[in-house]
Write an enzyme that holds these catalytic residues in place. Structure first.
Site, PDB file in Angstrom:
ATOM      1  N   CYS A  19       0.836  -1.205   0.000  1.00 30.93           N
ATOM      2  CA  CYS A  19       0.000   0.000   0.000  1.00 30.93           C
ATOM      3  C   CYS A  19       0.875   1.261   0.000  1.00 30.93           C
ATOM      4  CB  CYS A  19      -0.915   0.008   1.223  1.00 30.93           C
ATOM      5  SG  CYS A  19      -0.005   0.052   2.781  1.00 30.93           S
TER       6      CYS A  19
ATOM      7  N   CYS B  57       3.206   1.482   2.947  1.00 31.38           N
ATOM      8  CA  CYS B  57       4.344   0.564   2.831  1.00 31.38           C
ATOM      9  C   CYS B  57       5.414   1.153   1.920  1.00 31.38           C
ATOM     10  CB  CYS B  57       3.890  -0.788   2.285  1.00 31.38           C
ATOM     11  SG  CYS B  57       2.687  -1.626   3.325  1.00 31.38           S
TER      12      CYS B  57
END
Length: 81
Positions: free
Chosen positions: A11, A14
């Site tokens: 995501c 991340c």
């Protein structure tokens, strides 16, 4: 050489943690391997409750939030000692 792992599905958070880790390594001039861990089974081995997670030399230093650049730099510097 340090081993840095970013735990999460890939995501935006991340990706941000990965960038912060790479920036900290570059700032300190350290040798490190930054790797993304996206497999759920692998992430569960670190027993974190939420992603993104940051692991330096197999030690979980942060989970469930995006740390500041200063925090990541400090953790990387401490792992170099």
């Amino acid at each position: 050489m340090l081993t840095i792992k970013v735990l999460g599905p890939g995501c935006a958070n991340c990706i941000k943690v990965t960038q912060l880790a790479q920036q900290a390594v570059a700032t300190l001039g350290a040798e490190a391997q930054v790797e993304k861990v996206t497999e759920v089974a692998e992430i569960k081995k670190y027993k974190i409750l939420a992603t993104p997670g940051l692991v330096i030399n197999e030690k979980v230093v942060c989970a469930g939030r995006v740390p500041t650049a200063a925090e990541v730099t400090t953790w990387v510097a401490n792992a170099l000692v």
